[in-house]
Design a protein around this motif. Structure first.
Motif, PDB file in Angstrom:
ATOM      1  N   ALA A  50       0.834  -1.207   0.000  1.00 25.36           N
ATOM      2  CA  ALA A  50       0.000   0.000   0.000  1.00 25.36           C
ATOM      3  C   ALA A  50       0.870   1.259   0.000  1.00 25.36           C
ATOM      4  N   SER A  51       1.989   1.234   0.700  1.00 27.81           N
ATOM      5  CA  SER A  51       2.890   2.387   0.715  1.00 27.81           C
ATOM      6  C   SER A  51       3.419   2.681  -0.682  1.00 27.81           C
ATOM      7  N   VAL A  52       3.882   1.646  -1.365  1.00 28.42           N
ATOM      8  CA  VAL A  52       4.434   1.828  -2.711  1.00 28.42           C
ATOM      9  C   VAL A  52       3.341   2.284  -3.679  1.00 28.42           C
ATOM     10  N   LEU A  53       2.183   1.635  -3.636  1.00 30.87           N
ATOM     11  CA  LEU A  53       1.091   2.023  -4.538  1.00 30.87           C
ATOM     12  C   LEU A  53       0.622   3.446  -4.271  1.00 30.87           C
ATOM     13  N   TRP A  54       0.584   3.843  -3.011  1.00 33.98           N
ATOM     14  CA  TRP A  54       0.162   5.201  -2.674  1.00 33.98           C
ATOM     15  C   TRP A  54       1.134   6.223  -3.250  1.00 33.98           C
ATOM     16  N   LEU A  55       2.425   5.957  -3.110  1.00 34.44           N
ATOM     17  CA  LEU A  55       3.423   6.892  -3.626  1.00 34.44           C
ATOM     18  C   LEU A  55       3.435   6.930  -5.154  1.00 34.44           C
ATOM     19  N   LEU A  56       3.236   5.787  -5.788  1.00 35.02           N
ATOM     20  CA  LEU A  56       3.269   5.732  -7.250  1.00 35.02           C
ATOM     21  C   LEU A  56       2.009   6.299  -7.892  1.00 35.02           C
ATOM     22  N   LEU A  57       0.849   5.896  -7.397  1.00 32.36           N
ATOM     23  CA  LEU A  57      -0.397   6.150  -8.107  1.00 32.36           C
ATOM     24  C   LEU A  57      -1.538   6.658  -7.225  1.00 32.36           C
ATOM     25  N   GLY A  58      -1.680   6.105  -6.041  1.00 32.64           N
ATOM     26  CA  GLY A  58      -2.842   6.376  -5.199  1.00 32.64           C
ATOM     27  C   GLY A  58      -3.013   7.835  -4.814  1.00 32.64           C
TER      28      GLY A  58
ATOM     29  N   ALA B 156      -3.757 -14.015  -3.169  1.00 35.86           N
ATOM     30  CA  ALA B 156      -5.054 -13.372  -3.407  1.00 35.86           C
ATOM     31  C   ALA B 156      -5.225 -12.140  -2.517  1.00 35.86           C
ATOM     32  N   VAL B 157      -4.715 -12.211  -1.293  1.00 37.76           N
ATOM     33  CA  VAL B 157      -4.765 -11.055  -0.386  1.00 37.76           C
ATOM     34  C   VAL B 157      -4.023  -9.883  -1.008  1.00 37.76           C
ATOM     35  N   ILE B 158      -2.831 -10.160  -1.519  1.00 39.33           N
ATOM     36  CA  ILE B 158      -2.008  -9.100  -2.094  1.00 39.33           C
ATOM     37  C   ILE B 158      -2.665  -8.515  -3.347  1.00 39.33           C
ATOM     38  N   LEU B 159      -3.153  -9.370  -4.217  1.00 49.10           N
ATOM     39  CA  LEU B 159      -3.818  -8.886  -5.438  1.00 49.10           C
ATOM     40  C   LEU B 159      -5.077  -8.086  -5.109  1.00 49.10           C
ATOM     41  N   PHE B 160      -5.923  -8.646  -4.246  1.00 50.58           N
ATOM     42  CA  PHE B 160      -7.156  -7.958  -3.879  1.00 50.58           C
ATOM     43  C   PHE B 160      -6.845  -6.598  -3.259  1.00 50.58           C
ATOM     44  N   SER B 161      -5.927  -6.573  -2.309  1.00 48.73           N
ATOM     45  CA  SER B 161      -5.604  -5.322  -1.620  1.00 48.73           C
ATOM     46  C   SER B 161      -5.044  -4.284  -2.578  1.00 48.73           C
ATOM     47  N   SER B 162      -4.228  -4.704  -3.525  1.00 44.69           N
ATOM     48  CA  SER B 162      -3.645  -3.776  -4.495  1.00 44.69           C
ATOM     49  C   SER B 162      -4.720  -3.169  -5.390  1.00 44.69           C
TER      50      SER B 162
ATOM     51  N   LEU C 261      -8.671   1.008  -7.113  1.00 45.89           N
ATOM     52  CA  LEU C 261      -9.986   1.126  -7.752  1.00 45.89           C
ATOM     53  C   LEU C 261     -11.109   1.571  -6.815  1.00 45.89           C
ATOM     54  N   VAL C 262     -10.931   1.394  -5.516  1.00 40.00           N
ATOM     55  CA  VAL C 262     -11.986   1.767  -4.564  1.00 40.00           C
ATOM     56  C   VAL C 262     -11.514   2.862  -3.621  1.00 40.00           C
ATOM     57  N   TYR C 263     -10.450   2.586  -2.871  1.00 38.90           N
ATOM     58  CA  TYR C 263     -10.035   3.515  -1.819  1.00 38.90           C
ATOM     59  C   TYR C 263      -9.636   4.893  -2.361  1.00 38.90           C
ATOM     60  N   ALA C 264      -8.738   4.922  -3.345  1.00 37.96           N
ATOM     61  CA  ALA C 264      -8.252   6.214  -3.854  1.00 37.96           C
ATOM     62  C   ALA C 264      -9.375   7.067  -4.458  1.00 37.96           C
ATOM     63  N   PRO C 265     -10.259   6.507  -5.297  1.00 36.96           N
ATOM     64  CA  PRO C 265     -11.351   7.349  -5.806  1.00 36.96           C
ATOM     65  C   PRO C 265     -12.293   7.860  -4.710  1.00 36.96           C
ATOM     66  N   VAL C 266     -12.628   7.014  -3.745  1.00 39.46           N
ATOM     67  CA  VAL C 266     -13.520   7.463  -2.669  1.00 39.46           C
ATOM     68  C   VAL C 266     -12.827   8.532  -1.828  1.00 39.46           C
TER      69      VAL C 266
END
Length: 157
Positions: free
Chosen positions: A42-50, A114-120, A125-130
């Motif tokens: 989540a840290s990496v995705l947030w910095l890159l895109l989120g 599956a946890v990692i894929l789902f969370s990513s 797709l859900v958290y950042a737009p909301v």
């Protein structure tokens, strides 16, 4: 330590140990690894895109990609009265803890991959737009929704 670091140092192990206490003893390590792995991803995705999706300049529903990989986030840039980089890291604590909260819903029922894929995918797709809708100037904020403690962004999503 900054407040962001303290939140992560205290909240994440507490959440992982709480969920670890709800599962059978043979699955405690799995739950701990899920929570801590989600924090890293989540840290990496947030910095890159989120962060860009949540707080970039876009429309009422999507923040856009103008802050992709922290493009344009400088030491001098401010959000309110604080540096934008500090604001982004503070918001990242919510982006980390929210998918980790979901771990309790599928404890002992889902593979690690599956946890990692789902969370990513869920984070992007859900958290950042909301987050954009409620805190980033999106349509819910424009309608007058006030969410000071994350009730909508964290718990409803």
């Amino acid at each position: 330590l900054s407040s962001t670091a303290l939140v992560l140092l205290m909240t994440l192990p507490g959440l992982a140990l709480f969920y670890g206490g709800l599962v059978r003893s043979r699955n405690v390590l799995s739950i701990l690894m899920q929570c801590f792995s989600i924090a890293g991803i989540a840290s990496v995705l947030w910095l890159l895109l989120g962060y860009s999706i949540a707080f970039g300049i876009g429309n009422d529903y999507w923040g856009g990609l103008d802050k992709l990989m922290f493009s344009g986030v400088t030491k001098e840039g401010l959000v309110g009265d604080i540096p934008e980089s500090l604001f982004a890291l503070f918001q990242m604590t919510f982006a980390i803890i929210t998918p980790a909260l979901i771990v309790g819903a599928y404890a002992e029922r889902i593979k690690f991959s599956a946890v990692i894929l789902f969370s990513s995918f869920w984070l992007i797709l859900v958290y950042a737009p909301v987050t954009h809708w409620v805190w980033g100037g999106g349509w819910l904020q424009q309608m007058g929704l006030l969410d000071f403690a994350g009730g909508t962004v964290v718990h409803v999503t």
